[in-house]
Design an enzyme around this catalytic site. Structure first.
Site, PDB file in Angstrom:
ATOM      1  N   GLU A  53       0.828  -1.204   0.000  1.00  0.00           N
ATOM      2  CA  GLU A  53       0.000   0.000   0.000  1.00  0.00           C
ATOM      3  C   GLU A  53       0.863   1.256   0.000  1.00  0.00           C
ATOM      4  OE1 GLU A  53      -2.656  -0.446   3.369  1.00  0.00           O
ATOM      5  OE2 GLU A  53      -2.771  -2.608   3.014  1.00  0.00           O
TER       6      GLU A  53
ATOM      7  N   GLU B 146     -10.119   5.960   2.582  1.00  0.00           N
ATOM      8  CA  GLU B 146     -10.570   5.218   3.761  1.00  0.00           C
ATOM      9  C   GLU B 146     -10.508   6.136   4.975  1.00  0.00           C
ATOM     10  OE1 GLU B 146      -9.413   1.246   6.438  1.00  0.00           O
ATOM     11  OE2 GLU B 146      -8.189   1.825   4.716  1.00  0.00           O
TER      12      GLU B 146
END
Length: 440
Positions: free
Chosen positions: A244, A355
């Site tokens: 990520e 997110e």
């Protein structure tokens, strides 16, 4: 009389000692201006403090040069062979790969991307001074890598020493093929607005240009991030592999509300392996100018200049390491193939998007913003965006992602809207304000 003077002196010395210890535990940059109180005092036992200091000694490597950033960060220039990566048992005899065998390449000659607004043509943060610590003009010498120094207070903000620098299992990307996925029904607080590829593809990398903002985060234990996930393995088991990268605002991790470049990896569904940035062994940094975890500057403004960062993660077709580049092919470093199980071969899914953590402060939905804090429909200059979404195929070639889906669990709080054109390729706007009359 002399006895009274001695008592006064004793009280003064005791007071000075307490102040000194507080400054030691809570350094000056912890008191930086912020809408959040990230410096709540709590008593620390000498045993716990000793454990924390032992851990910090392990991850804060001896520096060749130290840079004091204007925002309060301390950047240590560490010899590249002394960086935390090589504390990993699988990397004890690892030979640093100086450059990848080849860059992921475009299938066709790319056009020069045209901005939608004239005042944003200078918006790509690929230049020399895109991180705040660059602003004093000091650079790390060649042969070293810049590492943001962790402090006692950084650790104290975490749930525990074990949790410092780690994601929790609750932060798994959504098992979107399961309508009853735990992330959707259990109310664990992680909300997304993402675009993703269809599962079980053969993918060898992903790329995107990500708009940078400074979303408001309501509670210290919440965050707001925008990132790329490169995934392989099972969403339902304990073997999910994930790489990520993107930007995040995390008061708990960094002690402020600034957007920062970050990376993450795990090979076991966030259980025991992996961490943010260089807070554990694993990621091998090769760049002497980019500090992972350092604040990004400048940032986008509502109806003003828009700034973005380009991130590419791809698998070296010959060696197998997963490289990360920033901007126009500036190499940052790589995740060695030895760290992974499924990703040692290939990725099967990529996600792009935002997110947030919704801890429901005061029993209501958080007002933590995603992206710019605007919904997707507000468009350029207000909404945050990802543009030029691409994947890398088995031929090490980049192409615009096509077979895609979008997901937002609660579109009244945060939403997403994707599109395609010749300038931005596959792209989307996303985000939202969180708490509002339709998102109580």
């Amino acid at each position: 009389m002399a006895l009274n003077e001695m008592k006064k002196l004793h009280h003064f010395f005791f007071f000075f000692l307490i102040v000194f210890l507080l400054l030691l535990i809570f350094p000056h940059n912890s008191f930086a201006s912020s809408s959040l109180n990230v410096t709540k005092y709590r008593q620390v036992s000498s045993l716990r403090l000793a454990r924390i200091e032992k851990h910090l000694k392990k991850i804060n490597k001896p520096s060749v040069l130290t840079v004091q950033s204007p925002d309060g960060d301390i950047i240590d220039c560490v010899h590249k062979r002394k960086q935390p990566a090589f504390d990993h048992p699988l990397l004890k005899n690892h030979k640093i790969q100086r450059v990848p065998s080849e860059m992921a390449r475009a299938k066709m000659e790319k056009r020069e991307w045209v901005r939608e607004m004239n005042n944003s043509r200078d918006g790509g943060l690929g230049g020399r001074d895109w991180q705040i610590w660059h602003q004093n003009g000091v650079r790390c010498p060649k042969g070293t890598v810049p590492i943001r120094r962790s402090t006692v207070h950084d650790v104290l903000r975490a749930k525990s020493l074990y949790h410092f620098g780690k994601k929790q299992r609750a932060q798994l990307p959504l098992a979107r093929h399961r309508p009853d996925a735990p992330d959707i029904v259990s109310g664990n607080g992680h909300e997304h607005a993402i675009l993703y590829t269809q599962p079980s593809q053969e993918i060898y990398g992903a790329k995107a240009t990500i708009n940078v903002w400074d979303p408001s985060v309501e509670a210290v234990n919440e965050f707001s991030l925008s990132q790329i996930w490169v995934l392989s393995g099972s969403f339902e088991g304990a073997d999910l592999n994930s790489i990520e990268a993107g930007w995040q605002v995390s008061p708990e991790l960094y002690g402020d509300s600034r957007p920062r470049l970050f990376t993450y990896w795990t090979s076991d569904s966030y259980q025991a392996t992996g961490c943010y940035n260089l807070l554990c062994s694993g990621f091998v940094q090769t760049n002497s100018r980019i500090a992972i975890g350092a604040a990004i500057s400048p940032i986008s403004a509502d109806t003003g200049n828009q700034y973005d960062i380009t991130i590419l993660v791809w698998k070296d077709p010959k060696v197998g390491n997963w490289w990360m580049s920033f901007g126009e092919n500036t190499l940052v470093g790589y995740w060695p193939a030895e760290l992974f199980t499924h990703l040692a071969d290939r990725a099967t899914m990529v996600e792009w998007g935002g997110e947030v953590v919704n801890s429901r402060p005061n029993g209501e939905h958080t007002s933590t913003q995603m992206g710019s804090g605007h919904f997707a429909d507000d468009g350029f200059g207000k909404s945050s965006y990802f543009r030029n979404l691409e994947i890398v195929d088995s031929d090490n070639s980049l192409s615009s992602v096509q077979d895609i889906s979008t997901l937002a669990e609660n579109s009244n709080c945060y939403n997403i809207k994707s599109s395609y054109n010749s300038e931005w390729g596959t792209h989307f706007y996303y985000g939202g304000p969180g708490k509002n009359p339709l998102c109580p």
